[in-house]
Design an enzyme around this catalytic site. Structure first.
Site, PDB file in Angstrom:
ATOM      1  CG  ASP A  32      -7.823  -4.962   1.460  1.00 36.55           C
ATOM      2  OD1 ASP A  32      -8.755  -4.494   1.956  1.00 36.55           O
ATOM      3  OD2 ASP A  32      -7.779  -5.076   0.374  1.00 36.55           O
ATOM      4  CG  ASP A  78     -13.453  -7.494   2.412  1.00 36.12           C
ATOM      5  OD1 ASP A  78     -13.397  -6.804   3.101  1.00 36.12           O
ATOM      6  OD2 ASP A  78     -13.843  -7.429   1.151  1.00 36.12           O
ATOM      7  CE  LYS A  87       2.515 -18.335  -0.787  1.00 34.04           C
ATOM      8  NZ  LYS A  87       1.614 -19.459  -0.623  1.00 34.04           N
ATOM      9  CG  ASP A 107      -1.304 -20.517   0.984  1.00 33.78           C
ATOM     10  OD1 ASP A 107      -0.691 -20.446   1.786  1.00 33.78           O
ATOM     11  OD2 ASP A 107      -0.689 -21.152  -0.116  1.00 33.78           O
ATOM     12  CE1 TYR A 153      -3.379  -2.730   0.829  1.00 38.40           C
ATOM     13  CE2 TYR A 153      -4.693  -0.795   1.057  1.00 38.40           C
ATOM     14  CZ  TYR A 153      -4.632  -2.305   0.711  1.00 38.40           C
ATOM     15  OH  TYR A 153      -5.681  -3.035   0.554  1.00 38.40           O
TER      16      TYR A 153
HETATM   17  C1  IPM Z   1     -10.402  -1.450   3.472  1.00 39.46           C
HETATM   18  C2  IPM Z   1     -10.416  -0.829   2.117  1.00 39.46           C
HETATM   19  C3  IPM Z   1      -9.482   0.038   1.464  1.00 39.46           C
HETATM   20  C4  IPM Z   1      -8.131  -0.761   1.872  1.00 39.46           C
HETATM   21  C5  IPM Z   1      -9.764   0.689   0.268  1.00 39.46           C
HETATM   22  C6  IPM Z   1     -10.822   1.406   0.320  1.00 39.46           C
HETATM   23  C7  IPM Z   1      -8.556   1.356  -0.099  1.00 39.46           C
HETATM   24  O1  IPM Z   1     -10.762  -1.981   1.054  1.00 39.46           O
HETATM   25  O2  IPM Z   1     -10.514  -0.371   4.447  1.00 39.46           O
HETATM   26  O3  IPM Z   1     -10.206  -2.673   3.809  1.00 39.46           O
HETATM   27  O4  IPM Z   1      -7.952  -1.606   0.608  1.00 39.46           O
HETATM   28  O5  IPM Z   1      -7.669  -0.537   2.783  1.00 39.46           O
HETATM   29 MN    MN Z   2     -10.590  -3.982   2.357  1.00 48.09          MN
END
Ligand code: IPM
Ligand code: MN
Length: 347
Positions: free
Chosen positions: A244, A248, A187, A220, A136
């Site tokens: 990140d 999710d 990894k 993984d 990032y």
């Molecule tokens: C998160 C989001 C952000 C990230 C994006 C919107 C830049 O996906 O906060 O997880 O990748 O960190």
């Molecule tokens: Mn995210």
């Protein structure tokens, strides 16, 4: 004491869910003085502004920032994400992205068996995502762009200082939790430079915390465990991009992304921390009043914890749990405003 909060509703469902979060905070009896900032994709489309230097400076003066979501499909990818969200995370040195996952919420159907403690819960973990470095950071660029010989590089930046402070945070956090365990996810078998630095920093900090258990997973394999056996994790520490993606997945296995809260923390408190739901701006459902504000409300609870309002924070969490428990999964969901009102009533 009145807390000064900068509010960035942002785009899509962002302003809708943040409004409910603020209602709940006020209902919990916490004194806040809010200032709205018009930032995000909509503002950019209107006047080309992403984050002026003087606005960033103004943000530094607040006790915390509450953010809904930013980004809109009409703006090319990266403009708002890098120019606004990542810029704030980096400039305000919010080096930990803290993302807790608890499911079932105590009180929901599967969690109500008498005597079930958190140890029996399917998911009770917190991901400590490094938030200022990795891929990032912005290292890289193009050569010969647009030609058949074009080259794009995007390096991962890992400083010993940045990695170590994040790992240290994870170990201290683990010490405050009953299971006292930290898993490093990386990894190391392929990313032999970055992974080596992470592993050595992890081992060094672990040696200072003999009372905390440790494990290592390749990313993984961690994905499999997140889905099949998330109960094995207590604290997970990982780099920015792995974190990140994993978070999710963490949301998906713990009630859905509508419940996933996060805090971009500056643990040294040299600037304000920023609290936001893990989800995005969801332009497809913006304006329909159907977004689940629970993630934003729980993010506000994290903010209150960080501001020393632990009692209000736990009352808000308990109220969210009750509302989730009372919701009939077979009926159409509550509206954004109904969830906010019910939580506010119970807080
Ligand atoms: C998160 C989001 C952000 C990230 C994006 C919107 C830049 O996906 O906060 O997880 O990748 O960190
Ligand atoms: Mn995210």
């Amino acid at each position: 004491m009145t807390h000064r909060i900068a509010v960035i509703g942002g785009d899509g469902i962002g302003p809708e869910v943040v409004a409910q979060a603020l209602t709940v905070v006020r209902a919990a009896g916490v004194a806040i003085d809010t200032t709205d900032f018009d930032l995000g994709g909509a503002r950019y489309l209107r006047d080309g502004t992403v984050l002026p230097a003087e606005t960033l400076d103004e943000l530094r003066g607040f006790d915390a920032i509450l953010l809904g979501a930013v980004g809109t499909p009409e703006v090319p990818p990266g403009v708002i994400e890098r120019g606004l969200l990542l810029e704030m995370r980096f400039a305000l040195d919010q080096y930990v992205n803290l993302r807790p996952f608890v499911w079932p919420l105590p009180g929901t159907d599967a969690g109500t068996d008498a005597g079930r403690g958190s140890a029996a819960r399917a998911v009770d973990m917190v991901v400590v995502r490094e938030n200022t470095e990795g891929s990032y950071a912005g290292e890289g660029g193009f050569l010969r762009r647009g030609t058949p010989h074009e080259i794009a590089t995007q390096g991962s930046v890992n400083t010993r200082m940045g990695v170590e402070r994040c790992i240290r945070f994870a170990f201290e956090l683990a010490r405050s939790r009953p299971r006292r365990h930290v898993t490093l996810v990386h990894k190391t078998n392929v990313l032999t430079f970055a992974g080596d630095l992470w592993q050595r920093a992890f081992d060094a900090v672990a040696a200072e915390h003999p009372d905390v258990g440790t494990a290592y997973n390749h990313v993984d394999a961690a994905c499999i465990h997140f889905v099949q056996d998330p109960g094995r994790f207590d604290v997970v520490v990982t780099d920015n991009l792995f974190g990140d993606i994993l978070t999710d997945l963490g949301g998906a296995v713990s009630g859905g992304i509508g419940f996933a809260a996060s805090g971009n923390l500056n643990p040294a408190r040299t600037g304000p921390s920023m609290f936001e739901p893990v989800h995005g701006s969801a332009p497809d459902i913006a304006g329909t009043g159907t977004a689940n504000p629970t993630a934003a409300i729980l993010s506000a609870a994290m903010m209150l914890d960080f501001l020393g309002e632990a009692d209000a924070a736990s009352r808000i969490r308990a109220a969210c749990e009750k509302v989730a428990a009372s919701t009939d999964a077979s009926a159409p969901g509550l509206s954004t405003a109904e969830v906010g009102a019910r939580v506010a009533d119970l807080v």
